[in-house]
Design an enzyme around this catalytic site. Structure first.
Site, PDB file in Angstrom:
ATOM      1  N   LYS A 194     -23.607  29.886 -27.719  1.00 35.82           N
ATOM      2  CA  LYS A 194     -23.124  28.862 -28.584  1.00 35.82           C
ATOM      3  C   LYS A 194     -22.706  27.672 -27.655  1.00 35.82           C
ATOM      4  O   LYS A 194     -22.880  27.557 -26.600  1.00 35.82           O
ATOM      5  CB  LYS A 194     -21.794  29.230 -29.076  1.00 35.82           C
ATOM      6  CG  LYS A 194     -20.941  29.753 -27.933  1.00 35.82           C
ATOM      7  CD  LYS A 194     -19.605  30.713 -28.881  1.00 35.82           C
ATOM      8  CE  LYS A 194     -18.658  31.192 -27.744  1.00 35.82           C
ATOM      9  NZ  LYS A 194     -17.667  32.107 -28.186  1.00 35.82           N
ATOM     10  N   TYR A 218      -9.197   1.179 -12.730  1.00 33.54           N
ATOM     11  CA  TYR A 218      -8.365   0.530 -13.872  1.00 33.54           C
ATOM     12  C   TYR A 218      -6.943   1.143 -13.214  1.00 33.54           C
ATOM     13  O   TYR A 218      -6.631   2.028 -12.826  1.00 33.54           O
ATOM     14  CB  TYR A 218      -8.774   1.285 -15.111  1.00 33.54           C
ATOM     15  CG  TYR A 218      -9.931   0.652 -15.808  1.00 33.54           C
ATOM     16  CD1 TYR A 218      -9.853  -0.582 -15.997  1.00 33.54           C
ATOM     17  CD2 TYR A 218     -10.815   1.684 -16.044  1.00 33.54           C
ATOM     18  CE1 TYR A 218     -10.991  -1.091 -16.750  1.00 33.54           C
ATOM     19  CE2 TYR A 218     -12.118   1.049 -16.635  1.00 33.54           C
ATOM     20  CZ  TYR A 218     -12.128  -0.339 -17.052  1.00 33.54           C
ATOM     21  OH  TYR A 218     -13.264  -0.906 -17.615  1.00 33.54           O
TER      22      TYR A 218
HETATM   23  C1  LIG Z   1     -17.463  33.069 -27.569  1.00 30.53           C
HETATM   24  C2  LIG Z   1     -17.189  34.563 -27.841  1.00 30.53           C
HETATM   25  C3  LIG Z   1     -17.903  35.574 -27.168  1.00 30.53           C
HETATM   26  C4  LIG Z   1     -18.259  35.299 -25.595  1.00 30.53           C
HETATM   27  O1  LIG Z   1     -17.104  35.025 -24.842  1.00 30.53           O
HETATM   28  P1  LIG Z   1     -17.041  34.920 -23.152  1.00 30.53           P
HETATM   29  O2  LIG Z   1     -15.798  35.035 -22.723  1.00 30.53           O
HETATM   30  O3  LIG Z   1     -17.611  33.500 -22.934  1.00 30.53           O
HETATM   31  O4  LIG Z   1     -18.037  36.025 -22.646  1.00 30.53           O
HETATM   32  C5  LIG Z   1     -17.815  36.812 -27.306  1.00 30.53           C
HETATM   33  N1  LIG Z   1     -17.263  36.999 -28.681  1.00 30.53           N
HETATM   34  C6  LIG Z   1     -16.926  36.328 -29.621  1.00 30.53           C
HETATM   35  C7  LIG Z   1     -16.529  36.577 -30.946  1.00 30.53           C
HETATM   36  C8  LIG Z   1     -16.859  34.965 -29.003  1.00 30.53           C
HETATM   37  O5  LIG Z   1     -16.559  33.950 -29.913  1.00 30.53           O
END
Ligand SMILES: *Cc1c(COP(=O)(O)O)cnc(C)c1O
Length: 377
Positions: free
Chosen positions: A36, A264
């Protein structure tokens, strides 16, 4: 040629991280690589392919558009869509043949209306989510979860695929994780009794590394795939290799006399004669402004402090003396140079955040270049 800001992504390291994580699982447990958020900033499609080559059996994304992106790249592996879906997003998710997560009867009814089913049409695979303590998506009520599962199982065009939950603090609270797992177990038992083929899954990266009892049928690994440590420690402790290097180059070098400033707001002023290198990467590239006067970069294998305020497009670095760095030299923000190394974990610590936010925060302006241990990918 110096590119102003560049993220180099080592796909061989993705493969090795996945293989390494798989080696820690029992024979009946698979790995789902979570890609994702554009593969946690690394680039979803190349990372997904590398993760599958490393042994991942499925992929997971958060949105319908992310599932569609994988399918548009002709990736054929199962894709689990973890996130909530609006009615508007459903057609995109279904078009991408994603496996979906459900926890209300209303959603399953909507799904039934849209999925259609019929001759030759693949059923939509649905995972039912019990909220065992994350307090976000899923139902907290076991009976409701079972009712939703029953509804999926009897609806033409749908196929009951899994039972899932998500841990709230697997990175820091083993007791709460164990309590969540204990709450999940009756649901898994009830589901397996009636539908023995379903997959039960719960573990994120932290639980994968710390809680073998949570592995079940498959683990869902995001951050560890990218060689980052879910506990924000040194990833090498778990044999994980950082996949991404973020670099820029020295665009200008100039002296600063006592009283002269850089950037800045004049948040850094030279106390004695010194030398400043200007590096064309800034907060619009993902170098958070809170790193002003608060991090180091690597040039020629040595650490130098970032001084002054992070601008949109530039940072300034104190190199101290003339001629130690030359225009065009590589500047490493995240990665290795000689014996020195700066990790996403180090930057996260300085910012009081987590490595996830560092890698996800590298903006779309930064080109991603893919390689395999230095060779063209
Ligand atoms: C993002 C997510 C994961 C992965 O989590 P990590 O800590 O990056 O391994 C697993 N399950 C769900 C439901 C998630 O939203």
């Amino acid at each position: 040629m110096s590119v102003r800001a560049l993220a180099r992504v080592n796909l061989a390291a993705v493969e090795r991280n996945v293989a390494r994580l798989c080696a820690g699982l029992g024979p009946g447990t698979g790995l789902c690589a979570v890609t994702k958020a554009n593969g946690y900033g690394h680039g979803a499609v190349p990372v997904a392919r590398a993760a599958l080559a490393g042994g991942a059996r499925l992929l997971a994304v958060a949105s319908a558009a992310e599932a569609a992106e994988l399918r548009d790249a002709a990736i054929d592996a199962p894709v689990l869509l973890l996130g909530a879906l609006s009615d508007e997003e459903l057609p995109v998710a279904l078009g991408a043949r994603a496996e979906l997560v459900a926890w209300t009867e209303r959603f399953v009814s909507e799904l039934a209306r849209r999925a259609g089913g019929g001759e030759g049409v693949q059923p939509v695979r649905v995972h039912v989510k019990l909220d065992t303590g994350m307090g976000r998506l899923g139902t907290r009520v076991l009976d409701e979860a079972v009712r939703v599962a029953e509804q999926v199982a009897i609806t033409p065009g749908l196929e009951l695929a899994g039972a899932m939950t998500h841990f709230a603090s697997a990175d820091e609270d083993p007791e709460f994780t164990a309590a969540q797992l204990a709450r999940f177990e009756p649901f898994v038992r009830a589901m397996r009794e009636r539908w023995p083929a379903i997959a039960a899954h719960a573990a994120n990266s932290a639980a994968t590394l710390r809680e073998p009892a949570s592995h079940l049928d498959f683990v869902r690994c995001g951050i560890a795939t990218y060689g980052c440590d879910p506990m924000n420690q040194d990833p090498a402790a778990h044999g994980l290799e950082p996949v991404l290097e973020l670099s820029s180059y020295v665009a200008a070098v100039k002296s600063a006399a006592p009283g002269e400033s850089a950037g800045y707001g004049r948040q850094w002023v030279a106390r004695a004669e010194t030398w400043i290198a200007t590096v064309p990467i800034g907060y619009a590239d993902g170098i958070r402004r809170a790193l002003s006067n608060n991090c180091e970069v690597l040039i020629g294998g040595r650490r130098y402090p970032l001084v002054g305020t992070v601008s949109m497009d530039n940072i300034t670095v104190e190199v101290g003396v003339p001629d130690v760095v030359a225009c065009g030299e590589r500047v490493t923000i995240i990665g290795r140079d000689g014996n020195e190394r700066i990790t996403a974990e180090e930057l996260a610590q300085r910012l009081g955040t987590i490595n996830y936010e560092i890698v996800c925060g590298i903006s779309g302006r930064v080109p991603r270049v893919y390689h395999r241990d230095g060779a063209p990918a």
